[in-house]
Design a protein around this motif. Structure first.
Motif, PDB file in Angstrom:
ATOM      1  N   HIS A 280     101.828  44.076  61.961  1.00  0.00           N
ATOM      2  CA  HIS A 280     103.054  43.302  61.700  1.00  0.00           C
ATOM      3  C   HIS A 280     102.719  41.955  61.076  1.00  0.00           C
ATOM      4  N   MET A 281     101.630  41.341  61.558  1.00  0.00           N
ATOM      5  CA  MET A 281     101.252  40.035  61.023  1.00  0.00           C
ATOM      6  C   MET A 281     100.890  40.154  59.531  1.00  0.00           C
ATOM      7  N   ILE A 282     100.141  41.191  59.208  1.00  0.00           N
ATOM      8  CA  ILE A 282      99.717  41.342  57.803  1.00  0.00           C
ATOM      9  C   ILE A 282     100.943  41.588  56.909  1.00  0.00           C
ATOM     10  N   LYS A 283     101.894  42.379  57.458  1.00  0.00           N
ATOM     11  CA  LYS A 283     103.096  42.690  56.674  1.00  0.00           C
ATOM     12  C   LYS A 283     103.959  41.448  56.463  1.00  0.00           C
ATOM     13  N   ASN A 284     104.077  40.619  57.522  1.00  0.00           N
ATOM     14  CA  ASN A 284     105.046  39.517  57.498  1.00  0.00           C
ATOM     15  C   ASN A 284     104.516  38.211  56.930  1.00  0.00           C
ATOM     16  N   PHE A 285     103.205  38.067  56.896  1.00  0.00           N
ATOM     17  CA  PHE A 285     102.647  36.797  56.418  1.00  0.00           C
ATOM     18  C   PHE A 285     101.663  37.103  55.292  1.00  0.00           C
TER      19      PHE A 285
END
Ligand SMILES: Nc1ncnc2c1ncn2[C@@H]1O[C@H](COP(=O)(O)OP(=O)(O)OP(=O)(O)O)[C@@H](O)[C@H]1O
Length: 340
Positions: A280-285
């Motif tokens: 999720h972090m890679i997708k969102n940031f």
């Protein structure tokens, strides 16, 4: 309940003083399995032996169920000790007596009648699963079976507390597991408080609810096993847990000057370890992540994870990504100077 207050123990041998325990304060609640962990010479044996007054404290107080142990007369102490069973690394069995006689021994000392002893020993043989060895001698038993006899003997007088002094240190891993399971069952079934001293991290992990870490006669860290295993705060605890904590491999070079790159140690447990937080972090940031190393351990019914990652991107993106991880229950340590 065991309440230890300002306990110190100094051994004086041939004019020399050895301070084994310094100002120990500890409360162990009824029904808890409490681990005392420390390196050799830290004072573990001294501490556990002070609890049942096998060693007399130099100063301080030990209350067991409200009774001040340090002030008891010999007869009162003998009665209190019936409520405190003890098991030992080398079993301490009577080698010329059968399994039956070993388990019956503390009951005989308590002047229990032969018919009651017979019934009680049979019950205990059932608890420790050794019915078929009733008339065997210790020399005919395996290490695990000898420890089962030791446990049955410790249970004979229906104790409130069992003190375990490195009870599995002489056993192989499979036998250790079966003895730890037996202790867990005894704790659950009879509500007996168990105090375990050990230098084996796996014993604490698999058996204990709480742990105190001893170093040079002092308690340097204390709390729930899950909390200490997921966030050890002292070097000694970290050393015990080193197999669980992801270390930075020496060949990973850090560029202290580069604000677009950070190396992070992420620690997580339970629910956060089941969530796809990193993806999720890679997708969102707008950041890239390289996983350097990591592991997930089971501690009792929880999972504790440890991951080393290299994260790169714009300074603000990294900051936001780290905040996102923290908000999702991960603990973050930055292993190189940077923007956090
Ligand atoms: N009877 C004694 N006389 C003198 N010094 C002692 C005695 N028993 C223990 N000590 C000393 O007290 C300190 C603590 O020893 P203790 O046996 O309690 O540590 P430990 O953590 O149980 O160590 P280990 O894991 O090696 O058994 C050590 O420095 C030890 O040498």
């Amino acid at each position: 309940m065991i309440e230890i207050k300002n306990l110190s123990k100094v051994y004086s041998t041939s004019g020399k003083d050895v301070v084994a325990l310094k100002d120990i304060n500890l409360t162990i609640s009824d029904g808890e399995i409490y681990g005392i962990m420390g390196l050799s010479g830290a004072g573990k044996s001294s501490l556990i032996r002070c609890i049942n007054m096998l060693e007399k404290p130099t100063s301080g107080s030990i209350l067991i169920n409200g009774v001040e142990m340090t002030k008891l007369k010999p007869k009162e102490l003998r009665n209190m000790r019936k409520k405190i069973g003890m098991i030992f690394q080398h079993f301490n069995l009577l080698m010329n007596s059968t399994v039956y006689e070993n388990i019956a021994f503390p009951l005989k000392i308590s002047k229990v009648s032969d018919s009651v002893i017979k019934k009680r020993v049979d019950e205990l043989l059932d608890v420790v699963d050794l019915k078929d060895k009733k008339y065997a001698y210790p020399s005919q038993l395996s290490g695990g079976q000898k420890q089962r006899v030791g446990i049955a003997r410790a249970l004979a007088n229906n104790p409130d507390i069992i003190l375990s002094d490195e009870a599995t240190s002489a056993l192989d891993p499979t036998t250790t597991e079966s003895i730890l399971n037996l202790l867990k069952n005894i704790n659950k079934q009879y509500g007996i408080t168990i105090v375990v001293i050990t230098h084996e991290m796996s014993v604490i992990r698999n058996l204990c609810d709480k742990v105190a870490v001893l170093e040079d006669g002092r308690i340097i860290e204390e709390g729930n096993v899950i909390d200490i295993f997921s966030n050890p705060s002292t070097e000694t605890s970290k050393r015990f847990l080193k197999d669980m904590i992801a270390e930075l491999p020496p060949d990973i070079l850090l560029d202290d000057e580069n604000p677009n790159e950070e190396i992070l140690r992420l620690s997580f447990f339970d629910s956060s370890s089941n969530q796809p937080v990193i993806s999720h972090m890679i997708k969102n940031f707008d950041v890239e992540v390289n996983i350097i190393s990591g592991n997930i351990e089971r501690v009792q019914n929880s999972q504790i994870g440890n991951l080393l990652i290299k994260i790169s991107g714009e300074e603000n993106s990294i900051k936001d990504a780290i905040k996102f991880l923290e908000n999702n229950g991960l603990r973050i340590e930055v292993l190189k100077n940077g923007i956090v």
